[in-house]
Design a protein around this motif. Structure first.
Motif, PDB file in Angstrom:
ATOM      1  N   THR A 107       0.826  -1.210   0.000  1.00 62.03           N
ATOM      2  CA  THR A 107       0.000   0.000   0.000  1.00 62.03           C
ATOM      3  C   THR A 107       0.860   1.260   0.000  1.00 62.03           C
ATOM      4  O   THR A 107       1.998   1.242   0.463  1.00 62.03           O
ATOM      5  N   ASP A 108       0.271   2.333  -0.504  1.00 63.70           N
ATOM      6  CA  ASP A 108       0.905   3.643  -0.398  1.00 63.70           C
ATOM      7  C   ASP A 108       0.124   4.521   0.586  1.00 63.70           C
ATOM      8  O   ASP A 108       0.343   5.724   0.654  1.00 63.70           O
ATOM      9  N   LYS A 109      -0.765   3.900   1.351  1.00 64.66           N
ATOM     10  CA  LYS A 109      -1.631   4.650   2.261  1.00 64.66           C
ATOM     11  C   LYS A 109      -1.153   4.613   3.716  1.00 64.66           C
ATOM     12  O   LYS A 109      -1.814   5.148   4.602  1.00 64.66           O
ATOM     13  N   LEU A 110      -0.035   3.970   3.955  1.00 70.41           N
ATOM     14  CA  LEU A 110       0.466   3.834   5.321  1.00 70.41           C
ATOM     15  C   LEU A 110       1.805   4.538   5.451  1.00 70.41           C
ATOM     16  O   LEU A 110       2.712   4.331   4.645  1.00 70.41           O
ATOM     17  N   TYR A 111       1.909   5.380   6.467  1.00 73.06           N
ATOM     18  CA  TYR A 111       3.136   6.135   6.740  1.00 73.06           C
ATOM     19  C   TYR A 111       3.996   5.284   7.669  1.00 73.06           C
ATOM     20  O   TYR A 111       3.590   4.944   8.787  1.00 73.06           O
TER      21      TYR A 111
END
Length: 321
Positions: A107-111
């Motif tokens: 994912t690219d939605k988690l920092y």
């Protein structure tokens, strides 16, 4: 005319309207323990409801975290081999480095924030490199810690969080990152980290208990308050973007003093011992589960902008109810 002071006898909707402190899922960072091996999802006995995951079992956990609205994770690695220099901590194929890449592929939605320390990776279990007489060598440790930070940035970490408490490590890491072109990577420093008894369950979770002695020579004396402000000031001067107080509940006064003294974001770590006590009390029916929200609100009210907590998933579910 009645001049007595008015109490806030509002109905629930008005009470919510005038609430001074709020707790949102976006305030929370969820710690994740990553272990070598395959098909591993094992509950940590001292941290009920918290698990160690092998990289191949991460996907389901990551999707659940995202679905709950949690945006930030803090990674801790548990290697299968250790040495006196913590080589796996800065290896390109180290457990944290592999986990970062895996999460970014999912994912690219988690920092992704990474803990930078040596204790999980060294045979002696201390947070730095030892000298010939068995004491932590602060200056020598900086080099290796800098390599750890740099390896995490290269793997794709969004932020690094040094927890070692070596003097000068924030400035050293900032220099290493900047020189390598990672000027955009922020540093969240464990600035006021106390030599606390509340870390017990974490040491079991991460296999990071010292093989001898203790960490009182580099972690803070829990009797001290003014010292915390000096430590925070030094980290800010060296380039810390966020400062942290750890633990949280027995140090609410420190959180408030730091917040009142410095115009920077303040994080607080609701540590493993705090989690274990409250989790057990709720499960045994001694406390209502709302005590979790009350506790974290207390940390926010003390001045924390960010809370690192093993309760993040539980809180996300409660806030949706």
């Amino acid at each position: 005319m009645n001049k007595r002071p008015r109490r806030l006898r509002y109905n629930p909707l008005v009470r919510e309207l005038v609430r001074e402190t709020t707790l949102e899922v976006s305030d929370l960072i969820y710690p994740l323990f990553i272990i070598e091996g395959s098909d591993v999802k094992e509950e940590i006995s001292s941290l009920k409801g918290v698990y160690r995951f092998s990289i191949d079992r991460l996907e389901g956990e990551i999707h659940e975290i995202i679905q709950l609205g949690i945006k930030y994770v803090l990674l801790f690695g548990i290697p299968d081999t250790k040495d006196n220099k913590g080589s796996e901590a800065y290896s390109e194929n180290g457990i944290v480095q592999k986990a970062i890449k895996k999460i970014k592929n999912i994912t690219d939605k988690l920092y992704v924030i990474t803990d930078v320390c040596m204790c999980e990776y060294t045979t002696h279990g201390h947070c730095g490199i030892l000298n010939e007489v068995g004491y932590v060598d602060n200056e020598k440790s900086l080099y290796y810690l800098g390599q750890v930070a740099l390896s995490h940035a290269k793997a794709g970490a969004d932020m690094i969080a040094p927890s070692d408490m070596m003097d000068g490590r924030v400035g050293y890491m900032r220099g290493e990152l900047d020189e390598a072109g990672y000027t955009h990577i922020p540093i969240m420093s464990y600035s006021a980290k106390y030599a606390s008894s509340f870390y017990g369950p974490f040491r079991e979770a991460a296999g990071s208990a010292p093989a001898f002695g203790d960490r009182k020579s580099y972690q803070m004396d829990y009797a001290n308050s003014d010292e915390a402000l000096r430590e925070v000031a030094l980290d800010i001067e060296e380039g810390a973007d966020i400062v942290m107080v750890k633990p949280a509940l027995a140090y609410l006064d420190i959180i408030r003093r730091v917040k009142d003294s410095f115009n920077v974001p303040v994080a607080a770590y609701n540590v493993s011992g705090e989690y274990a006590m409250l989790k057990m009390a709720v499960e045994q029916g001694l406390l209502d589960k709302k005590a979790v929200i009350e506790t974290l609100l207390g940390i926010k009210r003390a001045g924390a902008d960010i809370i690192i907590t093993y309760f993040a998933k539980d809180v996300a579910k409660m806030l949706k109810d």
